[in-house]
Motif scaffolding. Structure first.
Motif, PDB file in Angstrom:
ATOM      1  N   ASP A 237       0.831  -1.212   0.000  1.00 61.22           N
ATOM      2  CA  ASP A 237       0.000   0.000   0.000  1.00 61.22           C
ATOM      3  C   ASP A 237       0.861   1.256   0.000  1.00 61.22           C
ATOM      4  N   LEU A 238       2.101   1.128  -0.467  1.00 52.14           N
ATOM      5  CA  LEU A 238       3.015   2.255  -0.495  1.00 52.14           C
ATOM      6  C   LEU A 238       3.319   2.680  -1.932  1.00 52.14           C
ATOM      7  N   TRP A 251       4.597   7.532  -0.047  1.00 54.27           N
ATOM      8  CA  TRP A 251       3.252   7.839   0.428  1.00 54.27           C
ATOM      9  C   TRP A 251       2.537   6.531   0.735  1.00 54.27           C
ATOM     10  N   LYS A 252       1.668   6.582   1.739  1.00 56.82           N
ATOM     11  CA  LYS A 252       0.851   5.415   2.093  1.00 56.82           C
ATOM     12  C   LYS A 252      -0.591   5.692   1.690  1.00 56.82           C
ATOM     13  N   ASN A 254      -4.414   5.726   1.865  1.00 57.83           N
ATOM     14  CA  ASN A 254      -5.440   5.662   2.902  1.00 57.83           C
ATOM     15  C   ASN A 254      -6.758   5.317   2.227  1.00 57.83           C
ATOM     16  N   ALA A 263       4.640   9.375   3.998  1.00 56.49           N
ATOM     17  CA  ALA A 263       5.074   8.365   4.958  1.00 56.49           C
ATOM     18  C   ALA A 263       6.559   8.444   5.276  1.00 56.49           C
TER      19      ALA A 263
END
Length: 433
Positions: A237-238, A251-252, A254, A263
């Protein structure tokens, strides 16, 4: 006209029949047309030879000296290389300057006049009049529209549209059924890279990453990069972005807010990060500092630095338990893990030119095939692990983008802005990208 700075006009005058008419016209006082050798002579009649000079005779030092001079001028290594198509080796037999019944041996070079649509030699041209060599794939169509190098090709999940990005500051949208361009997004900045992940189209630009959701039309701008974003990749999920200042921004995603939250920022490279790949719970990064770094996806820490390449690391992919890397140092390196878990080079494949991009598939017989783009405007197709060549694709300029599609289709994008659609004669299964 091919003139010599010292007495050039006089030499041409003599070749056209002027001066001493009693002087015998022999191969020793003729000159091979430089433009004909390059495949682009358009003079008719041309005062220079459109054939190679005969090889050295059995005697006469002066003849050997002449042949050596011709070899030096032409760049060929010896008499065997100077012999053109249909030449028997006898000094009494020569080509006809135009036409004639002869077999034309094609070179590996693409005819520039054919590319422009005006080659005067037709089937008798010694340069290639085709975009590829090999019988395992064929060209379906060509998509024209971009004015500069194609930096990304994407097929978002569930979409019937193909997206192509370019340094001409646009993203073009193509209908997969008709091959027609249905839209152009003017971004106001050069596109450094583009990928798709699920419904998201992710575009790297100077100082930001644009994210479009093609299902609900969400439009996000992810700030933080310094300079151009040259590479993007998604792992779990990155989202990772390789930037011009040598950082890798993370970035993660959401899922609750449908946003990308900052992140981390990974430091280690000293120059621009131009390629990223995720595999085996690792992030691999290659940069203009000639270095490959291996990062753990668990804690985002660098766990190994690989320094075997001697120039820019352009592309990284994983195949089975191996990491493949390519560089402008003209090599493709195959890395394997030791018992301790570190990567070491297990094989190095050398090309004549710098290597720009790697991509790969499994063919219908489950054999892996590597697509390898070089900066001589060619793309080689190799069987793995033997690196036996099974075909070649040629382009107007260097091929910078390769993308695998469904149903045995793959795409290439080159420096002139052309996007070509190819189809395997046997359908492959995607293994690398």
């Amino acid at each position: 006209m091919d003139l010599d700075m010292n007495g050039g006009n006089k030499r041409v005058f003599h070749r056209l029949g002027g001066g001493n008419t009693n002087r015998p016209k022999t191969d020793s006082n003729q000159k091979v047309c430089f433009h004909w050798r390059a495949g682009r002579c358009n003079r008719y009649p041309c005062p220079y030879l459109h054939r190679e000079l005969p090889g050295p005779g059995p005697v006469a030092t002066s003849s050997s000296s002449t042949n050596k001079r011709v070899a030096d001028e032409s760049g060929f290594a010896g008499p065997s290389h100077r012999r053109g198509p249909g030449f028997s080796g006898s000094a009494n037999k020569t080509w006809e300057r135009f036409g004639g019944n002869r077999t034309v041996t094609k070179t590996e070079k693409l005819c520039k006049f054919w590319v422009d649509g005006n080659c005067p030699y037709g089937d008798k041209c010694r340069y290639l009049h085709c975009w590829s060599k090999g019988d395992s794939f064929s060209l379906l169509t060509q998509l024209d529209g971009h004015q500069k190098v194609v930096t990304g090709i994407a097929l978002p999940s569930g979409s019937d549209k193909l997206y192509t990005a370019s340094k001409d500051e646009t993203v073009r949208i193509w209908d997969c059924a008709s091959g027609q361009c249905t839209g152009v997004l003017n971004l106001g900045g050069e596109v450094g890279c583009m990928i798709s992940e699920g419904p998201w189209l992710l575009v790297g630009m100077p100082n930001l990453v644009k994210a479009w959701n093609i299902q609900n039309n969400a439009d996000l701008s992810l700030t933080g990069p310094v300079g151009q974003v040259y590479s993007l990749v998604v792992g779990t999920d990155l989202l990772f972005a390789g930037t011009q200042d040598g950082s890798i921004l993370v970035w993660k995603y959401n899922s609750t807010t449908s946003c990308f939250d900052p992140a981390a920022s990974l430091k280690g490279h000293t120059l621009a990060v131009v390629t990223l790949y995720v595999g085996a719970n690792r992030l691999y990064s290659g940069a203009m500092d000639n270095v490959i770094k291996v990062w753990s996806l668990d804690n985002l820490q660098c766990i190994q630095t690989l320094t075997e390449h001697t120039s820019v690391v352009m592309s990284l992919i994983c195949w089975d338990q191996f990491l493949l890397s390519c560089s402008l140092d003209n090599t493709v390196m195959i890395w394997a893990a030791t018992e301790g878990g570190n990567l070491e080079v297990t094989y190095t494949h050398k090309e004549e030119y710098g290597v720009l991009a790697l991509c790969g598939v499994h063919d219908a017989e489950a054999k892996p095939v590597l697509l390898c783009s070089c900066n001589d405007n060619s793309l080689h197709l190799y069987d793995l692990p033997s690196f036996t060549e099974r075909g070649k694709i040629l382009a107007k300029q260097e091929i910078r983008s390769i993308q695998i599609g469904p149903g045995g289709i793959f795409f290439t994008g080159d420096g002139s802005g052309q996007v070509k659609v190819w189809k395997w004669s046997t359908e492959p299964t995607v293994i690398l990208s």
